[in-house]
Scaffold this active site. Structure first.
Site, PDB file in Angstrom:
ATOM      1  N   GLN A 234       0.906  -1.093   0.004  1.00 36.39           N
ATOM      2  CA  GLN A 234      -0.124   0.168  -0.022  1.00 36.39           C
ATOM      3  C   GLN A 234       0.795   1.241  -0.088  1.00 36.39           C
ATOM      4  O   GLN A 234       2.114   1.173  -0.014  1.00 36.39           O
ATOM      5  CB  GLN A 234      -0.902   0.082   1.240  1.00 36.39           C
ATOM      6  N   HIS A 264      -9.731   4.588  19.292  1.00 32.98           N
ATOM      7  CA  HIS A 264      -9.015   3.210  19.892  1.00 32.98           C
ATOM      8  C   HIS A 264      -9.352   2.821  21.341  1.00 32.98           C
ATOM      9  O   HIS A 264      -9.487   1.753  21.503  1.00 32.98           O
ATOM     10  CB  HIS A 264      -7.390   3.749  19.872  1.00 32.98           C
ATOM     11  N   ASP A 288      -0.389   0.126  13.339  1.00 35.94           N
ATOM     12  CA  ASP A 288      -0.005   1.655  14.006  1.00 35.94           C
ATOM     13  C   ASP A 288       0.202   1.281  15.479  1.00 35.94           C
ATOM     14  O   ASP A 288       0.775   2.481  16.079  1.00 35.94           O
ATOM     15  CB  ASP A 288      -1.069   2.567  13.569  1.00 35.94           C
ATOM     16  N   ASP A 308      -0.349  -7.967  11.313  1.00 43.82           N
ATOM     17  CA  ASP A 308      -0.612  -6.955  10.419  1.00 43.82           C
ATOM     18  C   ASP A 308       0.381  -7.282   9.025  1.00 43.82           C
ATOM     19  O   ASP A 308       1.321  -7.809   9.117  1.00 43.82           O
ATOM     20  CB  ASP A 308      -0.233  -5.913  10.741  1.00 43.82           C
ATOM     21  N   ASP A 342      -0.886 -12.118   6.405  1.00 43.98           N
ATOM     22  CA  ASP A 342      -2.415 -12.253   5.951  1.00 43.98           C
ATOM     23  C   ASP A 342      -3.059 -12.732   7.052  1.00 43.98           C
ATOM     24  O   ASP A 342      -3.055 -13.951   7.456  1.00 43.98           O
ATOM     25  CB  ASP A 342      -2.733 -12.864   4.459  1.00 43.98           C
ATOM     26  N   ALA A 343      -3.671 -11.662   7.605  1.00 42.02           N
ATOM     27  CA  ALA A 343      -4.763 -12.130   8.963  1.00 42.02           C
ATOM     28  C   ALA A 343      -5.652 -13.658   8.665  1.00 42.02           C
ATOM     29  O   ALA A 343      -5.501 -14.315   9.530  1.00 42.02           O
ATOM     30  CB  ALA A 343      -5.584 -10.776   9.322  1.00 42.02           C
ATOM     31  N   ASP A 360      -9.202  -4.674  13.648  1.00 40.45           N
ATOM     32  CA  ASP A 360      -8.933  -3.406  13.138  1.00 40.45           C
ATOM     33  C   ASP A 360      -8.438  -3.099  11.752  1.00 40.45           C
ATOM     34  O   ASP A 360      -7.442  -3.006  11.370  1.00 40.45           O
ATOM     35  CB  ASP A 360      -7.780  -2.495  14.131  1.00 40.45           C
TER      36      ASP A 360
END
Lengths: 497, 532
Positions: A234, A264, A288, A308, A342-343, A360
């Site tokens: 990305q 959050h 993050d 992530d 990859d989740a 998230d």
């Protein structure tokens, strides 16, 4: 004298072709379909040169002055063409109109050059000799430009600086001519002031072109960019303004540092605070580290696993001082384990069970992301939760995308969870929605960790209240074989934007 | 200024320029032409490998051919003849790899079919295999269903028609008003008619059309339509709409590599009336529209068959001679001929090869085979493409059948590259001519045709291309022409009682299910014979 002017023929023909190539390249970059763009640009440019050549007959006197004026003008306009076109692309109503105006003006000015020169030189050479010299040099200049442009200029200088460089050359030709023929020219001072001014502008442009590009992108994001990176997955952009900063992924706002705590705190505490001494927590997405920061407020926590996809993301949130300050160095905490995977695929292979899972993910804006909100995903999630455990998930806005929000509700329920919907107001997002999923009934927490800036026991009640404009709608569940959520999401958000 | 010559120069980067220059000078897109090893196969014709055997091997069963039917035979032998030891059964394959038409050698995508439709509830043998391979599983409530990650995900099928994509394959978008009206009512009539026939049984108590096709009704009323072409039959039934005829023709080319005007009406009806899978628990989708699919297509099933088979399988081995109690195979690696003595020999090869093995003079053959070309296009993938394409993407009135996006089932959140599997049954001339034409073509010829067919669908395909690999199949599948299913198909020969044929072309329908069934039947015969 004659030689000097012939050298300028070579220079101006190179410049002339470079402007044409810049317009063509920019048009194919920005508008796509390179064959059409090049064809149209070249045609228009050549035609405009014809107009310039035709108009040249109306210049009767002071040919040298005219020639110098043309040089200076074409240098200024051609030199700034790439920068102006590039920056204005996102902001003008009709980019094509602007593009072709530039092409017509530059073409006409370039078309004036050769006829003027030939008339200036006609007394110094035999006519047939003159024609043969000027045109052969002109074509050699064109060849030179056409080789230089793709092989050297674009790869090493970029379009903006190339355009400034050749604008500068054009102005320099004007100034040089002015110097050589200073005895035969009447309004020397005006021309030399004009020339020097243009030259200075172009040099400033050349030096500042990187800043200009930043500025152009900053306009897109509404604030100056302080960090940007194209990762394998990305495009990460961070902008800074008014003491806060914002993170964008692929152009979509992820958080604003001034109000992210609302988002959050709401994602984590209504769920996690109800558990009696939770020990093992899983975070899916959230590279993050801001959700992890909230989770670390519970002393009973023994381990946090963060999955992530993008290593570039978790890395910058572990190393950049500004970002590390924001997430309180959560990703460097000894209890935290960061996995870049990859989740969905990770979850399918996972055998551990967790007390709490925080999800998230980016919004379901495409089919690949839509799979992360499918019933099959939540069925896999079931295996990762302890019997008394629960999970919370961000689920887009129940106000702007009401059907999408309640589609997630149906999906989680169909997978066999009880749901507790709630929402929070995050100024930079608007009204935002979440769900808690659990096997047994959900009890609201008695206590929250200290130092929360948004959630209190008293304010919690309002999170579970849904006014009529956000109330539940009957929407089918998101499944791999219908991807209904992606369609709803696209429909609802396209109405907002 | 002589600037026009510059249009062709890419101008984007040095790398792109070099690539483009390379393309201009060599005129080629990267990639290769593969293909069945017909050079090896043609040795059969030349008969130059009939050297004296250097050794003799003894087995109970020798299977010739490692395609789906041969592997299915081996898979079922393990079930039906548990007393066979591992060394009692051996399988020989001519190619370097197993799988026949369903292999995916050298790529992550298939060179053959990409999916399996859901089986009928009576097809116990196939369901048992799917259960065995964990494709048919129990859900959290203990109810049987198919692995959700193997059932094709949405968006499933799109048709590129009149310059845009529409959902589903039935032509709708941009049809002239008159045609739209007729086609709507004719499609409705067509599907209610075929649905009724799907659930109708004949006087012999069998479904009119079934899979495996041997289990279909033998009623003469329905056998008779085998003499008509499918198109004639549909016209007789009053179907006129152009889009309905396009669709039915597309389906015939897709499954049987034969146009609707050249295919038997019985085979055409079989396509539409032989599938009645059970509704799946918790799945609000018509089970007829559910396909099982994998990135490597049916090569996944081949892998599962192989995994469940304990016997030795040898590739690069060509059978050169078959007799009552033995066969000879030539080992291309060791360059030697072996004699294999066997109680049972299974010929899991198509008829056109069996004919040579049995040394039957090559007179006019009853079995006709259509050539195909399958291409795998490796391309750059991004969100722009993800928004437009589905799993299966078809070009209305296209030359080929369209293409499948191979990573469609993937659970990864982002993809930068993918493979498109493009199918083209070469139905534009008679099979023999088309085969000759196909085998004489070069990579350049194929890629030109592929791009011409696909560029309208993906306008920047050329810029996205990484490579195109091509696999021309000379004898891709048997063609069920009129009169074939109930006459010519039955004209197979019996070599000797101990030699059993097992191949989907005995069904006249080149389907995974048929090949699987023929293999199973062969194993069953061996079981019965060895116990008697």
């Amino acid at each position: 004298m004659g030689k000097a002017l012939l050298i300028s023929v070579a220079l101006i023909s190179t410049c002339g072709l470079v402007y044409e190539l810049i317009a063509g390249a920019l048009a194919s970059y920005l508008l796509g379909d390179s064959v059409t763009q090049f064809s149209l640009i070249i045609g228009t440019y050549l035609f405009s040169m014809g107009i310039g050549s035709y108009l040249s007959k109306y210049f009767k006197k002071g040919l040298l002055e005219r020639f110098i004026q043309v040089e200076l003008l074409v240098g200024l306009i051609g030199g700034f063409s790439a920068a102006v076109l590039f920056i204005s692309f996102e902001h003008v109503h009709s980019f094509r109109l602007l593009l072709f105006t530039f092409v017509v003006i530059t073409g006409a000015l370039v078309g004036l050059e050769i006829p003027l020169l030939m008339r200036i030189l006609k007394d110094e050479y035999d006519f047939s000799d003159l024609v043969s010299k000027i045109f052969s040099i002109d074509y050699v200049g064109a060849l030179f430009a056409s080789l230089l442009f793709p092989l050297v200029l674009v790869p090493y200088l970029g379009l903006l600086r190339t355009s400034f460089l050749f604008g500068g050359l054009n102005v320099a030709v004007g100034l040089w001519t002015l110097y050589l023929f200073r005895d035969r020219i009447s309004n020397k001072t005006t021309l030399s002031t004009m020339g020097s001014l243009f030259f200075a502008l172009i040099i400033a442009g050349f030096l500042g072109s990187q800043k200009m590009l930043h500025f152009a992108e900053g306009l897109k994001y509404g604030a100056p960019i302080v960090y940007k990176k194209q990762s394998k997955y990305q495009r990460l952009v961070i902008t800074q303004q008014n003491g806060g900063f914002r993170l964008f992924l692929n152009g979509n706002l992820q958080f604003d540092s001034r109000d992210e705590y609302r988002y959050h705190e709401a994602l984590i505490h209504p769920g996690l605070a109800t558990l009696q001494s939770p020990r093992h927590v899983l975070v899916l997405g959230g590279g993050d580290g801001l959700a992890v920061r909230e989770i670390l407020k519970y002393p009973s926590i023994e381990s946090i696993t963060l999955v992530d996809l993008d290593p570039a993301m978790t890395k910058i949130f572990t190393t950049n001082p500004m970002l590390v300050e924001l997430n309180k160095a959560s990703l460097k905490h000894p209890k935290v384990k960061v996995i870049n995977d990859d989740a969905f695929i990770w979850l399918r292979h996972n055998k551990k069970k967790f007390d709490f899972v925080a999800i998230d993910f980016p919004d379901p804006s495409n089919y690949s992301l839509g799979k992360l909100y499918s019933k099959s995903f939540f069925l896999e999630l079931k295996r990762a939760l302890k019997k008394e455990g629960l999970f919370s998930i961000q689920s887009t806005s129940p106000y702007f995308a009401r059907e999408s929000y309640w589609c997630v509700a149906s999906t989680i329920e169909e997978a066999g969870f009880l749901i507790t919907p709630y929402h929070a107001y995050v100024p930079s997002f608007g009204e935002w929605g979440y769900f808690i999923g659990s096997f047994g009934p959900y009890r609201k927490p008695e206590n929250f960790p200290e130092e929360l800036k948004f959630l209190t026991k008293a304010s919690l009640e309002s999170l579970f209240e849904f006014p009529p404009d956000m109330k539940r709608l009957p929407v089918p569940a998101q499944k791999l074989n219908n991807q209904i959520l992606v369609h709803l999401f696209e429909k609802e958000w396209s109405r907002v934007n | 200024m002589g600037a026009t010559g510059l249009i062709g120069l890419g101008l984007l980067s040095k790398r792109a320029l070099l690539d483009r220059l390379n393309q201009l000078t060599s005129g080629s897109i990267p990639g290769s032409v593969y293909g069945a090893n017909f050079k090896r196969g043609h040795h059969l014709l030349l008969k130059n490998l009939h050297s004296k055997p250097s050794r003799t091997k003894r087995v109970k069963v020798a299977i010739v051919g490692g395609g789906v039917s041969g592997l299915s035979c081996a898979y079922h032998l393990k079930k039906y003849c548990p007393h066979f030891k591992e060394e009692d059964v051996i399988l020989f394959e001519l190619e370097d790899h197993l799988g026949g038409n369903a292999h995916s050698q050298g790529t992550t995508a298939p060179w053959g079919a990409h999916y399996l439709p859901l089986p009928n509830p009576e097809n116990h043998e196939l369901l048992e295999f799917l259960r065995d391979s964990k494709i048919l599983i129990k859900n959290s409530k203990g109810v049987e269903t198919f692995d959700p990650f193997m059932m094709v995900a949405a968006p499933q099928e799109r048709l590129f028609i009149h310059g845009r994509f529409q959902e589903g394959l039935l032509p709708k978008q941009g049809l002239p008003k008159e045609e739209r009206k007729t086609s709507e009512s004719e499609f409705k009539r067509f599907f209610s008619w075929t649905k009724e026939l799907t659930h109708t049984k004949g006087r012999d108590g069998r479904y009119l059309f079934d899979i495996p096709m041997e289990r279909s009704s033998q009623d003469s009323q329905w056998r008779e339509i085998d003499n008509l072409s499918f198109k004639e039959y549909l016209t007789q039934k009053g179907f006129k709409s152009e889009s309905l005829h396009w669709y039915t023709n597309y389906c015939c080319r897709d499954d049987y590599g034969t146009t609707s005007s050249e295919i038997s009406a019985w085979a055409g009806m079989h396509y539409f009336c032989a599938r009645r899978p059970k509704p799946l628990p918790g799945l609000d989708q018509n089970p007829n529209e559910v396909f099982l699919t994998w990135p490597e297509g049916n090569a996944f099933l081949v892998k599962k068959l192989k995994e469940k088979t304990p016997y030795q399988s040898l590739s690069k081995m060509m059978c050169t001679e078959v007799a009552q109690d033995h066969l000879k195979v030539f080992d291309f690696e060791k360059k030697e001929t072996i004699q294999v003595k066997a109680d049972h020999i299974v010929l899991a090869v198509p008829q056109f090869i069996q004919k040579h093995l049995a040394k039957i003079s090559p007179k006019e053959s009853a079995f006709q085979y259509t050539p195909w070309m399958v291409a795998n296009l490796k391309i750059k993938w991004d969100e722009d493409l993800a928004k437009v394409l589905a799993w299966d993407n078809v070009n209305y009135h296209g030359k080929g059948l369209g293409f499948i996006v191979s990573h469609h089932q993937s659970l990864k959140a982002t993809h930068r590259e993918t493979t498109l599997t493009y199918y083209w049954p070469l139905t534009h001339s008679a099979p023999h001519d088309a085969r000759k034409w196909a085998l004489g073509r070069e990579h350049r010829n194929w890629t030109e045709d592929i791009l011409k067919d696909l560029e309208p669908m993906i306008f920047d395909l050329r810029d996205r291309l990484i490579k195109i690999d091509v696999w021309p199949w000379g004898h891709a599948m048997v063609s069920p022409t009129p009169g074939f299913m109930f006459q010519k198909r039955l004209s197979t020969f019996e070599l000797a009682p101990s030699v059993i044929s097992a191949h989907s072309d005995m069904s006249g329908l080149s389907l995974f299910e048929e090949a699987f069934y023929r293999g199973e039947q062969a194993a069953l015969q061996i079981k019965e014979r060895s116990s008697s």
